[in-house]
Scaffold this active site. Structure first.
Site, PDB file in Angstrom:
ATOM      1  N   PRO A 149      31.907  49.350  31.045  1.00  0.00           N
ATOM      2  CA  PRO A 149      31.375  48.563  32.161  1.00  0.00           C
ATOM      3  C   PRO A 149      32.352  47.441  32.513  1.00  0.00           C
ATOM      4  CG  PRO A 149      30.146  48.123  30.137  1.00  0.00           C
ATOM      5  CD  PRO A 149      31.091  49.242  29.843  1.00  0.00           C
ATOM      6  N   HIS A 150      32.522  47.204  33.821  1.00  0.00           N
ATOM      7  CA  HIS A 150      33.509  46.211  34.239  1.00  0.00           C
ATOM      8  C   HIS A 150      33.169  45.650  35.611  1.00  0.00           C
ATOM      9  CE1 HIS A 150      34.896  50.103  35.817  1.00  0.00           C
ATOM     10  NE2 HIS A 150      35.320  49.399  36.850  1.00  0.00           N
ATOM     11  N   THR A 151      33.761  44.487  35.891  1.00  0.00           N
ATOM     12  CA  THR A 151      33.634  43.874  37.207  1.00  0.00           C
ATOM     13  C   THR A 151      34.752  42.875  37.407  1.00  0.00           C
ATOM     14  OG1 THR A 151      32.066  42.870  38.758  1.00  0.00           O
ATOM     15  CG2 THR A 151      32.161  41.894  36.567  1.00  0.00           C
TER      16      THR A 151
END
Length: 156
Positions: free
Chosen positions: A68-70
């Site tokens: 998961p990333h942003t």
């Protein structure tokens, strides 16, 4: 780029207990907050941004792994944490399998190259079966950190 350049050692969660994707992400972001890498006022916005990214398609990339990333304006530099969920977690992965290894990545929006290099570094190591096998067995922060250092040194 080396894993130990952006993974926050004190934020590693070697015994993640989560019953949902949202719970896992919330705990990982909370761990970065508890280490002083995320301001408390930004925690919910970062969680929301990561969950919004998940709506586009799961970052459960298969083989028991999720990334998961942003990108978020509150990030001054690229940061990451690692969590091991020994029981496995339904992350709506592309292969339908449970996730055991999670790398969460946050980077500044004005540094897209760093974000891509961070993702590439993580996924390159996660393609290595031995690395995944060993990290999945790790039960302490130090054990995970030692494996990250070893991966950096051997450029797996």
């Amino acid at each position: 780029m080396r894993l130990t350049e952006f993974v926050v050692k004190d934020a590693i969660l070697p015994q993640l207990q989560a019953d949902s994707k949202q719970s896992a992400i919330r705990q990982m972001v909370g761990s970065l907050k508890n280490c002083g890498k995320i301001r408390p006022a930004d925690e919910e916005a970062i969680i929301s941004a990561i969950l919004k990214r998940e709506e586009l398609g799961s970052t459960g990339i298969g083989r028991g792994v999720a990334v998961p990333h942003t990108k978020h304006p509150s990030a001054d530099a690229i940061i990451s944490t690692v969590a091991i969920c020994h029981e496995g977690l339904d992350f709506e992965s592309l292969d339908g399998e449970s996730v055991y290894i999670l790398f969460l990545l946050i980077s500044p929006p004005d540094r897209p190259g760093d974000h891509l290099r961070g993702l590439e570094t993580i996924t390159r190591h996660l393609k290595n079966d031995d690395f995944c096998s060993f990290i999945r067995q790790a039960t302490t922060t130090q054990a995970v950190w030692d494996l990250l250092q070893e991966a950096d040194e051997s450029h797996i």
